[in-house]
Write an enzyme that holds these catalytic residues in place. Structure first.
Site, PDB file in Angstrom:
ATOM      1  N   ASP A 169       0.799  -1.335   0.137  1.00  0.00           N
ATOM      2  CA  ASP A 169      -0.047  -0.128   0.079  1.00  0.00           C
ATOM      3  C   ASP A 169       1.027   1.422   0.077  1.00  0.00           C
ATOM      4  OD1 ASP A 169      -2.381   1.244  -0.073  1.00  0.00           O
ATOM      5  OD2 ASP A 169      -3.244   0.117   1.653  1.00  0.00           O
ATOM      6  N   TRP A 202       0.529   2.312  -5.638  1.00  0.00           N
ATOM      7  CA  TRP A 202       1.067   3.972  -6.062  1.00  0.00           C
ATOM      8  C   TRP A 202       0.042   4.550  -7.037  1.00  0.00           C
ATOM      9  CZ3 TRP A 202       5.918   3.864 -10.128  1.00  0.00           C
ATOM     10  CH2 TRP A 202       6.288   5.059 -10.576  1.00  0.00           C
ATOM     11  N   GLU A 209      -4.258  12.433  -5.853  1.00  0.00           N
ATOM     12  CA  GLU A 209      -3.814  13.549  -6.027  1.00  0.00           C
ATOM     13  C   GLU A 209      -3.565  14.391  -7.520  1.00  0.00           C
ATOM     14  OE1 GLU A 209      -0.389  13.894  -3.668  1.00  0.00           O
ATOM     15  OE2 GLU A 209      -0.988  12.582  -1.952  1.00  0.00           O
ATOM     16  N   ASP A 230     -11.003   3.343  -3.063  1.00  0.00           N
ATOM     17  CA  ASP A 230     -11.256   1.888  -2.630  1.00  0.00           C
ATOM     18  C   ASP A 230     -12.711   1.570  -2.954  1.00  0.00           C
ATOM     19  OD1 ASP A 230      -8.780   1.966  -1.309  1.00  0.00           O
ATOM     20  OD2 ASP A 230      -9.397   1.655   0.760  1.00  0.00           O
TER      21      ASP A 230
HETATM   22  C1  GLA Z   1      -6.057   1.147   1.697  1.00  0.00           C
HETATM   23  C2  GLA Z   1      -6.196   0.151   0.617  1.00  0.00           C
HETATM   24  C3  GLA Z   1      -7.080  -0.752   0.885  1.00  0.00           C
HETATM   25  C4  GLA Z   1      -6.845  -1.470   2.368  1.00  0.00           C
HETATM   26  C5  GLA Z   1      -6.643  -0.290   3.743  1.00  0.00           C
HETATM   27  C6  GLA Z   1      -5.907  -1.024   4.671  1.00  0.00           C
HETATM   28  O1  GLA Z   1      -7.193   1.883   1.793  1.00  0.00           O
HETATM   29  O2  GLA Z   1      -6.774   0.635  -0.659  1.00  0.00           O
HETATM   30  O3  GLA Z   1      -7.327  -1.662   0.140  1.00  0.00           O
HETATM   31  O4  GLA Z   1      -5.723  -2.163   2.040  1.00  0.00           O
HETATM   32  O5  GLA Z   1      -5.682   0.629   2.909  1.00  0.00           O
HETATM   33  O6  GLA Z   1      -5.635   0.208   5.629  1.00  0.00           O
END
Ligand code: GLA
Length: 430
Positions: A169, A202, A209, A230
């Protein structure tokens, strides 16, 4: 005369096949960068597996060794592993809040009392693979230790534990520092000698942004790259991600191919906030755009209906097509859309998608699909598992609100009864 026709057909098929191969080779050119090129030979097709984030996040005490082991066991016995699901992956919150005295990452001792290697060994004993989550910045998104100053050490630790998949991440790091960090970690992972699928987040942070992403670079250093916000278990939200994938410039599909795929985030199928029509749509669309199929639901307690969607082999075959070409939206008229993906053996997968609130007819035409050779195709419905006539110029079908019809078009020529000595020239070209 018959021989002449066969010869012409042979030349034509050879020509179109070599065109596709040429296109793939062209896609491969220019991927070298900074001396580092990911060559782990993994993710030749989009990875399939499980990750708990979408159904649990870090909210409950569910994230622990028992849940992971039960999930792996369920996957190995409920039909999922048979159709290709193999990675059982951790996400955020598996770690202890601090590193150990040697600076090593360590698991939360209550959630994972026997350590990570123990869990990995168990998952491997079932014939499955094990994935881990980390963060390239100073901390994970939920505040656990990040890998920023420990890239080499963490890569070695992952290899020692028996990790097969790394989701890295990008919380708590400047986007401008990510190119170097993701490249370095890729190198360190490779130097361990242990094959680990490398998934990089990335582009997610660059997108948020509004920073231009060098996709021709990232496809050389990562097997997968997450982009966009997400995902949520909500029809409007995941279709928005689909729109972002389709409408963003440069066109994302051009960067996908064996060993390097766009990742629009994990599946939400079975998480309870959508109906099965919508879940089938998600599964079909994720398959046609060559997305990783990472189930994000509770595998142990899921319904029969959810399992049936996740293990639809004909749809999975599209997702896992060996050419690894990402499908595209080829038609959109308000709420009605058509997606097309080139498959092996001159076949195509098509998804007719109705995003509207009422059922509607959708028509595909050979022009829309750019099939100008006037070939006849057998129509295979990938959800009813039946053949549905022949396509030459048009095909119309009714599509439920928020639903899809997913078909495969296979050239009729492949099923012509040619004498055996000619037949081998027409099939299995790749
Ligand atoms: C980000 C990622 C998610 C998950 C969370 C965990 O938001 O995009 O898929 O992994 O972190 O904190």
């Amino acid at each position: 005369m018959r021989l002449l026709i066969l010869l012409i057909l042979f030349i034509f098929l050879n020509k179109s096949n070599s065109l596709i191969i040429k296109q793939k080779q062209e896609l491969k050119v220019g991927k070298l960068n900074n001396g580092f090129k990911l060559s782990n030979g993994l993710a030749l097709t989009p990875p399939m597996g499980f990750n708990y984030w979408n159904f649990d996040e870090c909210k409950t005490k569910l994230i622990n060794e028992t849940m992971m082991m039960n999930t792996a066991y369920a996957m190995s016995t409920n039909g999922m592993s048979k159709v290709g699901y193999e990675y059982v992956n951790l996400d955020d919150c598996w770690m202890a809040k601090t590193r150990d005295e040697n600076g090593n990452l360590r698991p939360d001792p209550i959630r994972f009392p026997n350590g990570i290697k123990y869990l990995a060994d168990y998952i491997h004993s079932l014939g499955l693979k094990f994935g881990i989550y980390g963060d390239i910045g100073s901390k994970t998104c939920k505040g656990y230790p990040g890998s920023e100053d420990y890239l080499e050490q963490d890569a070695k630790m992952f290899a020692e534990w028996g990790v097969d998949f790394v989701k890295m991440d990008g919380c708590n790091m400047q986007v401008s520092d990510m190119k170097k960090a993701y490249t370095d970690l890729g190198k360190y992972l490779q130097e361990t000698g242990r094959p680990m699928v490398y998934s990089c987040s990335w582009p997610t942070y660059a997108y948020v942004e509004n920073i231009t992403m060098p996709f021709d670079y990232i496809e050389g250093i990562c097997n997968l790259w997450r982009e966009f916000q997400d995902i949520r278990d909500n029809f409007t939200e995941w279709t928005q991600i689909l729109d972002e994938m389709e409408d963003s410039i440069p066109k994302r599909s051009q960067f996908a191919g064996p060993s390097h795929f766009n990742d629009p985030d994990m599946l939400e199928i079975g998480n309870g906030f959508e109906n099965d029509i919508e879940y089938k749509s998600m599964f079909s669309l994720w398959s046609i755009i060559a997305a990783p199929l990472i189930a994000g639901n509770d595998i142990v307690t899921m319904s029969k209906e959810t399992l049936e969607i996740l293990i639809n082999e004909e749809v999975i075959q599209v997702n896992q097509d060996p050419l690894g070409i990402q499908g595209n939206r080829v038609y959109k008229d308000q709420q009605l859309e058509v997606y097309q993906r080139q498959l092996i053996n001159n076949s195509f997968a098509i998804v007719l998608f109705n995003r509207g609130d009422v059922d509607a007819d959708i028509t595909i035409t050979s022009d829309m699909l750019n099939l100008t050779n006037h070939q006849n195709y057998i129509i295979r419905d990938l959800w009813t598992h039946t053949d549905n006539g022949t396509f030459s110029d048009t095909f119309t079908t009714s599509v439920q609100s928020h639903g899809i019809v997913m078909i495969k078009l296979s050239p009729k020529i492949n099923s012509i009864h040619l004498p055996l000595k000619y037949r081998k020239n027409f099939v299995n070209k790749y």
